[in-house]
Enzyme design. Structure first.
Site, short mmCIF file in Angstrom:
data_model
loop_
_atom_site.label_atom_id
_atom_site.label_comp_id
_atom_site.label_asym_id
_atom_site.label_seq_id
_atom_site.Cartn_x
_atom_site.Cartn_y
_atom_site.Cartn_z
N LYS A 78 -1.94 6.22 6.20
CA LYS A 78 -2.30 6.82 5.01
C LYS A 78 -3.26 8.18 4.95
O LYS A 78 -4.12 8.29 5.98
CB LYS A 78 -3.31 5.83 4.30
CG LYS A 78 -3.54 6.11 2.81
CD LYS A 78 -4.29 4.92 2.00
CE LYS A 78 -4.51 5.07 0.76
NZ LYS A 78 -5.08 3.92 0.08
N SER A 158 -3.60 2.22 -4.76
CA SER A 158 -3.33 3.82 -4.12
C SER A 158 -2.45 3.88 -2.86
O SER A 158 -1.85 4.97 -2.64
CB SER A 158 -4.67 4.31 -4.01
OG SER A 158 -5.36 3.76 -2.68
N SER A 182 -5.88 -1.91 -3.60
CA SER A 182 -5.14 -0.78 -3.22
C SER A 182 -3.99 -0.88 -2.05
O SER A 182 -3.24 -0.30 -1.59
CB SER A 182 -5.69 0.66 -2.94
OG SER A 182 -6.18 1.08 -4.21
#
EC number: 6.3.5.7
Length: 495
Positions: A78, A158, A182
């Site tokens: 990420k 997210s 998330s």
């Protein structure tokens, strides 16, 4: 070659150790799949040179015969994790061009375990969002579709890029972070598994901060066994993070017996929300039945302060974000606005932050600054902290009377269309976190497991919440649920 990316970590590990496949072959297959999947916008910084170099090193290590489980496995990272020499932007324009000179503890742990980074993944800007629509790179796209409808769906947020990449078999697993859901919400939206460990189990050092008392890293994988394998590689005590706990990391995979006879599973009545779709309610009922059939005792419980969780979260998280994001000012790194003649440092700060931060980040910084301001600190921030303590106490009391894990829905709906909630009141978007934020506020481990499809053919997930530091037990309960649910559906390839 494309079949190689469909392997789980466990399958790939066994094939690598037997010599049936090499890390170079696995990595090449992953890189090829990534290049063919630009329509998903999951990978935002591709790192093929680094990947091939690490794959060759992993093959040497595998030949030597002492390779850990993650050795040679292609993973996505990420964009919130700092990676040495590779853009690490937190999907924000304000960090444009930032290439750290250091590696986050999580990504370093994975390097040490021999994992192969194939690229950086899309996400909501500074991890603020539930749909991956706030990214400076544009939206990440869910590989799932509603039947024959071509409308693009959100992969959740997210960690939307991570979820999309794993669900579409672009890499074998990915890192995510979870501040209010998330990891778990995108996992549920894309039919994969995602675990948020206990706060302090994974180091936050080198992970770009959103809300420091809530942020926690975790793996996003194709199944529970893979989550156990990858979580073990990610966890460690880290003296560089004052919230990192000095606890031995168990062999999480060894805990996966699937035997939950005699375990007590709590069902919180407060999670029966008004207006919850029947499909979510039915899935939850089936989940209870599956765990009961596996030998667990299912009991009703109460978590009375649940209704205050969302408001408390949306005071605490923006307050911490406002403090953490004050450092982005255009002085030392990242984006700096062009200044007019006569502009001073104040104008530079104002223009840089106005250009660098997107609308959602600006909204949360303003909310956070407001609740921390002198006249409102006690009315909002201190009150939210007290509510947080009560939410944690609710969980403590339930666990104290013998409940081993808590079963809830993971999300209030299946994945929705990109743009469908753009013009809605922001609170509508925040309601996506209704089942997940309590876990972050209490610092507990939580896992989302895919458990069924809705009538439009989209995946739905169930969430299990465990006791602090008992990820091994939680993973085993999730493993029993996964076996009972038998979820094997995959998105039809259109990208």
């Amino acid at each position: 070659m494309s079949e190689l990316t469909k392997l789980t970590i466990a399958e790939a590990r066994d094939a690598l150790r037997k010599g049936d496949v090499t890390s170079v072959e696995l990595t090449e297959a992953s890189l090829k799949a990534i290049d063919a999947a630009d329509a998903l916008n999951a990978f935002v910084h591709k790192t093929p040179e680094i990947a091939m170099e690490r794959a060759r090193a992993a093959d040497e290590r595998l030949k030597a015969g002492d390779a850990p489980a993650m050795c040679g496995i292609p993973v996505g990272i990420k964009d919130l994790f700092c990676t040495k020499g590779v853009e690490s932007q937190a999907a924000s324009r304000i960090l444009e061009g930032f290439k750290p000179e250091y590696e986050s503890t999580i990504s370093q742990n994975l390097i040490d375990a021999g994992a192969v980074m194939v690229g950086k993944l899309n996400m909501d800007e500074f991890a603020m969002g539930s749909s991956n629509e706030t990214s400076t790179y544009g939206n990440a796209v869910n590989p799932w579709r509603r039947g024959n409808d071509e409308a693009q769906l959100t992969p959740g947020g997210s960690s939307g890029g991570s979820a999309s990449a794993v669900a579409a078999d672009l890499c074998l697993a990915a890192t995510g972070t979870d501040t209010g859901g998330s990891i778990r919400q995108p996992a549920a939206f894309t039919g994969i598994t995602g675990i948020k460990p206990t706060y302090g189990r994974c180091s936050r050092w080198g992970t770009i901060a959103f809300a420091s008392s809530l942020d926690q890293a975790g793996p996003m994988t194709k199944d529970v066994r893979d989550a156990a394998i990858m979580l073990e590689a990610m966890c460690s005590h880290d003296p560089k993070d004052s919230t990192s706990v000095d606890l031995a990391v168990p062999d999480f995979e060894a805990a996966l017996t699937g035997d939950i006879k005699g375990k007590t599973i709590g069902i919180p009545k407060e999670y029966h929300m008004d207006g919850m779709p029947d499909e979510i309610e039915d899935l939850w009922t089936r989940g209870k039945e599956m765990l009961a059939d596996a030998g667990a005792k299912v009991v009703d419980i109460t978590l009375p302060h649940t209704k205050y969780a969302l408001p408390a979260y949306y005071v605490i998280a923006p307050a911490e974000a406002s403090s953490n994001l004050a450092r982005y000012d255009g002085v030392r790194y990242g984006h700096r606005a062009k200044l007019a003649q006569g502009d001073g440092i104040t104008e530079m700060y104002e223009k840089t932050r106005a250009e660098g931060f997107g609308a959602e980040v600006q909204r949360r910084v303003m909310v956070g600054t407001y609740v921390l301001s002198a006249g409102f600190y006690d009315a909002y921030y201190n009150r939210a902290r007290k509510v947080r303590a009560l939410i944690k106490r609710d969980f403590d009391e339930v666990f104290a009377v013998g409940v081993d894990a808590i079963l809830t829905p993971a999300t209030p709906s299946a994945a929705f269309g990109l743009g469908e909630m753009k013009d809605a009141d922001p609170v509508q978007m925040y309601l996506n976190d209704v089942f997940t934020v309590t876990v972050n506020l209490a610092g507990l481990p939580g896992i989302a497991v895919p458990a069924g499809l809705d009538k439009q053919g989209l995946p739905l997930g169930l969430q299990l919440i465990g006791k602090p530091w008992e990820e091994a037990d939680l993973l085993n309960t999730a493993y029993a649920l996964e076996k009972a649910a038998g979820f094997v559906a995959k998105p039809a390839k259109w990208w």
